[in-house]
Design a protein around this motif. Structure first.
Motif, PDB file in Angstrom:
ATOM      1  N   PRO A  12       0.751  -1.201   0.062  1.00 45.20           N
ATOM      2  CA  PRO A  12      -0.080  -0.183   0.011  1.00 45.20           C
ATOM      3  C   PRO A  12       0.843   1.187  -0.207  1.00 45.20           C
ATOM      4  O   PRO A  12       0.199   2.283  -0.548  1.00 45.20           O
ATOM      5  CB  PRO A  12      -0.905  -0.046   1.431  1.00 45.20           C
ATOM      6  CG  PRO A  12      -0.947  -1.828   1.446  1.00 45.20           C
ATOM      7  CD  PRO A  12       0.461  -2.100   1.118  1.00 45.20           C
ATOM      8  N   ASP A  13       1.993   1.213   0.779  1.00 41.75           N
ATOM      9  CA  ASP A  13       2.782   2.350   0.726  1.00 41.75           C
ATOM     10  C   ASP A  13       3.753   2.576  -0.430  1.00 41.75           C
ATOM     11  O   ASP A  13       4.538   3.146  -0.549  1.00 41.75           O
ATOM     12  CB  ASP A  13       3.668   2.628   2.156  1.00 41.75           C
ATOM     13  CG  ASP A  13       4.614   1.277   2.372  1.00 41.75           C
ATOM     14  OD1 ASP A  13       4.506   0.282   1.511  1.00 41.75           O
ATOM     15  OD2 ASP A  13       5.203   1.193   3.320  1.00 41.75           O
ATOM     16  N   GLY A  14       3.792   1.517  -1.458  1.00 41.99           N
ATOM     17  CA  GLY A  14       4.696   1.496  -2.449  1.00 41.99           C
ATOM     18  C   GLY A  14       6.143   1.283  -2.342  1.00 41.99           C
ATOM     19  O   GLY A  14       6.926   1.065  -3.200  1.00 41.99           O
ATOM     20  N   SER A  15       6.334   0.403  -1.055  1.00 42.05           N
ATOM     21  CA  SER A  15       7.757   0.176  -0.700  1.00 42.05           C
ATOM     22  C   SER A  15       8.090  -1.186  -1.419  1.00 42.05           C
ATOM     23  O   SER A  15       9.235  -1.253  -1.655  1.00 42.05           O
ATOM     24  CB  SER A  15       7.935  -0.296   0.829  1.00 42.05           C
ATOM     25  OG  SER A  15       6.993  -0.849   1.394  1.00 42.05           O
ATOM     26  N   TYR A  16       7.333  -2.087  -1.412  1.00 44.16           N
ATOM     27  CA  TYR A  16       7.543  -3.490  -2.022  1.00 44.16           C
ATOM     28  C   TYR A  16       6.566  -3.918  -3.174  1.00 44.16           C
ATOM     29  O   TYR A  16       5.387  -3.381  -3.172  1.00 44.16           O
ATOM     30  CB  TYR A  16       7.361  -4.525  -0.916  1.00 44.16           C
ATOM     31  CG  TYR A  16       8.455  -4.600  -0.020  1.00 44.16           C
ATOM     32  CD1 TYR A  16       9.660  -5.566  -0.284  1.00 44.16           C
ATOM     33  CD2 TYR A  16       8.268  -3.926   1.160  1.00 44.16           C
ATOM     34  CE1 TYR A  16      10.810  -5.631   0.695  1.00 44.16           C
ATOM     35  CE2 TYR A  16       9.696  -3.988   2.039  1.00 44.16           C
ATOM     36  CZ  TYR A  16      10.671  -4.858   1.724  1.00 44.16           C
ATOM     37  OH  TYR A  16      11.675  -5.064   2.727  1.00 44.16           O
ATOM     38  N   LEU A  17       7.116  -4.739  -3.784  1.00 42.64           N
ATOM     39  CA  LEU A  17       6.580  -5.457  -4.876  1.00 42.64           C
ATOM     40  C   LEU A  17       6.749  -7.007  -4.787  1.00 42.64           C
ATOM     41  O   LEU A  17       7.856  -7.366  -4.255  1.00 42.64           O
ATOM     42  CB  LEU A  17       7.274  -5.380  -6.371  1.00 42.64           C
ATOM     43  CG  LEU A  17       6.669  -6.201  -7.478  1.00 42.64           C
ATOM     44  CD1 LEU A  17       5.451  -5.958  -7.969  1.00 42.64           C
ATOM     45  CD2 LEU A  17       7.668  -6.068  -8.657  1.00 42.64           C
ATOM     46  N   ALA A  18       5.625  -7.802  -4.637  1.00 45.55           N
ATOM     47  CA  ALA A  18       5.544  -9.213  -4.558  1.00 45.55           C
ATOM     48  C   ALA A  18       5.118 -10.088  -5.782  1.00 45.55           C
ATOM     49  O   ALA A  18       4.016  -9.531  -6.429  1.00 45.55           O
ATOM     50  CB  ALA A  18       4.979  -9.677  -3.211  1.00 45.55           C
ATOM     51  N   TRP A  19       5.706 -11.226  -5.796  1.00 46.56           N
ATOM     52  CA  TRP A  19       4.909 -11.913  -7.049  1.00 46.56           C
ATOM     53  C   TRP A  19       5.394 -13.464  -6.781  1.00 46.56           C
ATOM     54  O   TRP A  19       6.288 -13.746  -6.119  1.00 46.56           O
ATOM     55  CB  TRP A  19       5.245 -11.396  -8.579  1.00 46.56           C
ATOM     56  CG  TRP A  19       6.605 -11.995  -8.744  1.00 46.56           C
ATOM     57  CD1 TRP A  19       6.991 -12.925  -9.560  1.00 46.56           C
ATOM     58  CD2 TRP A  19       7.927 -11.190  -8.806  1.00 46.56           C
ATOM     59  NE1 TRP A  19       8.212 -12.953 -10.046  1.00 46.56           N
ATOM     60  CE2 TRP A  19       9.099 -12.061  -9.224  1.00 46.56           C
ATOM     61  CE3 TRP A  19       8.214 -10.277  -7.873  1.00 46.56           C
ATOM     62  CZ2 TRP A  19      10.281 -11.603  -9.325  1.00 46.56           C
ATOM     63  CZ3 TRP A  19       9.505  -9.916  -7.908  1.00 46.56           C
ATOM     64  CH2 TRP A  19      10.360 -10.519  -8.608  1.00 46.56           C
ATOM     65  N   SER A  20       4.657 -14.267  -7.222  1.00 44.97           N
ATOM     66  CA  SER A  20       4.855 -15.723  -7.210  1.00 44.97           C
ATOM     67  C   SER A  20       5.497 -16.307  -8.190  1.00 44.97           C
ATOM     68  O   SER A  20       4.967 -16.388  -9.407  1.00 44.97           O
ATOM     69  CB  SER A  20       3.309 -16.563  -7.066  1.00 44.97           C
ATOM     70  OG  SER A  20       2.731 -16.271  -8.187  1.00 44.97           O
ATOM     71  N   GLN A  21       6.630 -16.771  -8.038  1.00 43.68           N
ATOM     72  CA  GLN A  21       7.558 -17.221  -8.987  1.00 43.68           C
ATOM     73  C   GLN A  21       7.045 -18.565  -9.481  1.00 43.68           C
ATOM     74  O   GLN A  21       7.987 -19.286 -10.576  1.00 43.68           O
ATOM     75  CB  GLN A  21       9.195 -16.863  -8.522  1.00 43.68           C
ATOM     76  CG  GLN A  21       9.506 -15.826  -8.577  1.00 43.68           C
ATOM     77  CD  GLN A  21      11.160 -15.847  -8.461  1.00 43.68           C
ATOM     78  OE1 GLN A  21      11.755 -16.704  -8.014  1.00 43.68           O
ATOM     79  NE2 GLN A  21      11.781 -14.663  -9.035  1.00 43.68           N
TER      80      GLN A  21
END
Length: 407
Positions: free
Chosen positions: A31-40
């Motif tokens: 929400p604060d734009g600090s992280y990106l996450a994805w399922s590899q």
């Protein structure tokens, strides 16, 4: 017009790595734009600091950005105590990951539970959580800053297909599953399951909160689009119009519109307050008739998301294209190529669209346009007024139609 490529993050592959199991079913921004996450794929979730990703794209170009991120980002030392410094994590979730959602806490938002005397976890203002929905029906909650497992929620009996946190900071989590149910969890009450929402006749594919957290939309097989009152945990209405399974949904930033994507090759934009279809974005021309709505397999729409300006919608379909639509135009304003795309979402500031495919993530610059003062006023009004109240305002009919997105 063709959208400009920003960068890509490629999943590592070995010569004997099978393609099955590497699907990237979900990608999410904090929400604060600090992280990106994805399922590899292969049980792995990758967490990277988003600002460093963008810097690497600018420094090394789009092709080398992924290598730069994977080699140059510092890894988190859990004993260092630097909790708030964004660091890269690779999380092994123990099973295939189908869904991701970030949640952040607001301390003054009290838990809805009766017994508030004792909790294992005290979520502070700087807390950032990542929920992962797994193939075995479990939901694992991780601390983003340390990469540690906090909670293991075990009530679903089938795949957890989607997850969404309430935007109000209450840490209320809703999960959608192939067991035909939605479950409501209170993470401030140590992950207590508060409610089971039943009504879907078949698999539930996705769910999304309205911006004020009062309404939940859930979509699934059998053409289902349901709206739920999250104060009473009761069904508000069922939206009818799609001709095949509905697989994705998202509210506009002001809560006045709802976009749904379906295997019937269409994206519908609804007024969720009265259940009316305002726009139709077709991905097959001429559009298939209802009886053949499931026949055009190369045009199934997989994902849809709303931009933060409230003017653009992005869709991802099986015809190897990503499309950007304006809510007041019939045809896409920009397109981009993507093979086997499965999911898409806008970055927190709305400047970049991320789309997942085979364990990797690709990024495009979104259409940039200065919103008119009229539209900004419309969004400000619609954030606090549902359609029924707008229609009762003593103002000219044309203004009412504009506020209701009917012109």
């Amino acid at each position: 017009a063709r959208s400009r490529t920003v960068g890509e993050l490629l999943a590592p592959t070995s010569p004997f790595d099978k393609k099955c199991g590497r699907e990237n079913w979900t990608v999410a921004f904090a929400p604060d734009g600090s992280y990106l996450a994805w399922s590899q794929g292969h049980r792995v979730v990758k967490l990277v600091p988003w600002a460093q990703c963008l810097n690497n794209f600018l420094l090394h170009g789009t092709k080398n950005g992924a290598n730069a991120v994977s080699t140059r980002l510092p890894r988190q030392n859990s004993e260092s105590g630097q909790k708030n410094k964004p660091c890269e994590h690779v999380i092994d979730c123990g099973d295939i990951v189908w869904s991701l959602a970030f949640g952040s806490s607001v301390p003054e938002k009290q838990s809805r539970c009766v017994n508030i005397e004792w909790h294992r976890f005290k979520f502070g203002q700087d807390q950032l959580l990542l929920a992962t929905g797994l193939n075995n029906g479990r939901i694992k909650i991780w601390d983003v800053y340390t990469g540690k497992l906090l909670l293991n929620l075990m009530d679903h009996t089938e795949v957890v297909r989607d997850l969404t946190f309430a935007p109000d900071g209450s840490l209320i989590l809703v999960s959608a599953s192939r067991d035909k149910t939605l479950r409501v969890w209170d993470l401030k009450d140590d992950g207590n399951m508060m409610k089971v929402l039943r009504g879907h006749p078949n698999w539930v594919y996705g769910c999304a909160f309205s911006p004020d957290s009062s309404i939940l939309c859930s979509v699934g097989a059998s053409k289902a689009v349901f709206l739920w009152d999250m104060d009473k945990y009761s069904m508000l209405r069922k939206l009818e119009g799609h001709h095949n399974d509905v697989v994705a949904c998202e509210f506009s930033p002001d809560g006045a519109l709802l976009a749904t994507a379906s295997y019937d090759t269409r994206v519908y934009v609804w007024d969720p307050h009265i259940g009316v279809i305002l726009r139709e974005f077709g991905h097959l021309f001429p559009p298939p008739t209802p009886i053949f709505a499931g026949g055009a397999n190369d045009r199934w729409v997989r994902s849809v998301c709303f931009s933060h300006d409230g003017l653009h919608v992005a869709s991802l379909a099986d015809d190897k294209m990503v499309r950007f639509w304006r809510i007041d135009e019939e045809y896409p304003v920009q397109v981009a190529p993507l093979n086997n795309g499965l999911c898409c979402t806008f970055s927190t500031d709305g400047s970049v669209l991320a789309a997942g495919q085979d364990g990797s993530v690709y990024f495009w610059a979104t259409p940039s346009q200065v919103s008119s003062l009229q539209h900004l006023c419309r969004m400000a009004i619609r954030r606090v007024m549902p359609t029924g109240q707008v229609k009762n305002l003593p103002i000219p009919r044309k203004v009412v139609e504009f506020l209701c997105y009917q012109i």
